[in-house]
Design a protein around this motif. Structure first.
Motif, short mmCIF file in Angstrom:
data_model
loop_
_atom_site.label_atom_id
_atom_site.label_comp_id
_atom_site.label_asym_id
_atom_site.label_seq_id
_atom_site.Cartn_x
_atom_site.Cartn_y
_atom_site.Cartn_z
N GLU A 84 0.86 -1.20 0.00
CA GLU A 84 0.00 0.00 0.00
C GLU A 84 0.89 1.25 0.00
O GLU A 84 1.96 1.24 0.61
CB GLU A 84 -0.90 0.05 1.25
N ASP A 86 0.30 5.52 0.61
CA ASP A 86 -0.66 6.61 0.86
C ASP A 86 -0.21 7.88 0.11
O ASP A 86 0.88 7.90 -0.48
CB ASP A 86 -0.88 6.81 2.38
N LYS A 120 -2.32 -0.29 -5.69
CA LYS A 120 -1.68 -0.18 -4.37
C LYS A 120 -1.92 1.19 -3.72
O LYS A 120 -1.53 1.40 -2.56
CB LYS A 120 -0.17 -0.41 -4.49
N VAL A 122 -3.75 4.07 -1.81
CA VAL A 122 -4.87 4.20 -0.86
C VAL A 122 -4.84 5.61 -0.26
O VAL A 122 -3.80 6.26 -0.26
CB VAL A 122 -4.76 3.17 0.30
N LEU A 125 -3.47 4.25 4.94
CA LEU A 125 -2.95 2.88 5.07
C LEU A 125 -3.83 2.06 6.01
O LEU A 125 -4.43 2.60 6.94
CB LEU A 125 -1.52 2.90 5.65
#
Ligand code: R5P
Length: 221
Positions: A84, A86, A120, A122, A125
């Motif tokens: 992930e 951010d 991936k 976002v 997180l």
């Protein structure tokens, strides 16, 4: 178009003759090692260090020269994937269980380039359970501490058995819900005896994120 491959090949453009390169782990990092391997076959001269036994073996297959840590003065660039990312560039890593070696190598690199496809990205997180590497000794006590911090910590299993890392440790997958303050959580986790490392990589250590899209475009963060 394979978006992971696209991001990986863009990152490999940064690698020049004479560099020491940190090799990540996982499917996206594998694309980068493949691309580096082809360049090495074509004459690129680099030395590399790997963040997992799997990546080391792949590098060897390509004839990429691996440098021993005792001889290492500098890691110019490390290229690695993430689970992930951010908007600030904070990461969750460790879906493949390689987070401890990855974090050591990334944090000791001049440049740390993260390669991902757009799935991936976002806003916050935490949808991906945070991998935490824990030593096997008294693991139930460590799990209790991880749960006290507000997570559902579960020991990762593979093929019905406990997943064991390259460092002979275990992985606790910890769902915390949305992680509002990755920095604070990182610190709290590392204070627990028995925690070897956690999969939070803070944005201050990330030089660039390269995002590949299936339409063939790339973007940078
Ligand atoms: O432990 C594994 C690594 O942190 C990977 O870089 C991460 O899980 C992303 O893997 P993939 O590129 O396969 O999605």
């Amino acid at each position: 178009m394979n978006a992971k491959r696209l991001a990986a090949e863009k990152a490999v453009e940064y690698v020049k003759n004479g560099m020491v390169v940190g090799l990540g782990t996982g499917s996206t990092a594998t694309w980068a090692i493949n691309a580096l391997g082809e360049k090495v076959k074509a004459g690129l001269e680099i030395q590399a260090i790997a963040s997992s036994v799997a990546s080391e073996n792949l590098a060897k297959q390509y004839g990429i020269s691996l440098i021993d840590f005792s001889e290492l003065n500098i890691i110019h660039v490390t290229i690695d994937g993430a689970d992930e990312v951010d908007p600030k560039g904070n990461l969750i890593k460790g879906g493949g269980g390689a987070l401890l070696r990855e974090k050591i190598i990334a944090y000791n690199s001049k440049e740390f380039i993260v390669i991902v496809d757009d799935t991936k990205l976002v806003n916050t997180l935490g949808k991906f359970p945070l991998p935490v590497e824990v030593v096997p000794f008294a693991v139930d006590l460590t799990l209790k501490q991880l749960r006290n911090l507000g997570s559902t910590a579960i020991i990762r299993k593979k093929d019905g058995k406990e997943f064991v890392t390259d460092n002979a440790n275990l992985i606790a997958d910890c769902s915390f819900g949305e992680i509002q303050d990755p920095d604070k959580l990182n610190t709290s986790l590392l204070l627990i005896p028995g925690v070897a490392e956690c999969g939070l990589f803070l944005h201050s250590k990330v030089s660039q994120v390269i995002i590949g899209y299936t339409d063939g475009t790339v973007d940078f963060l």
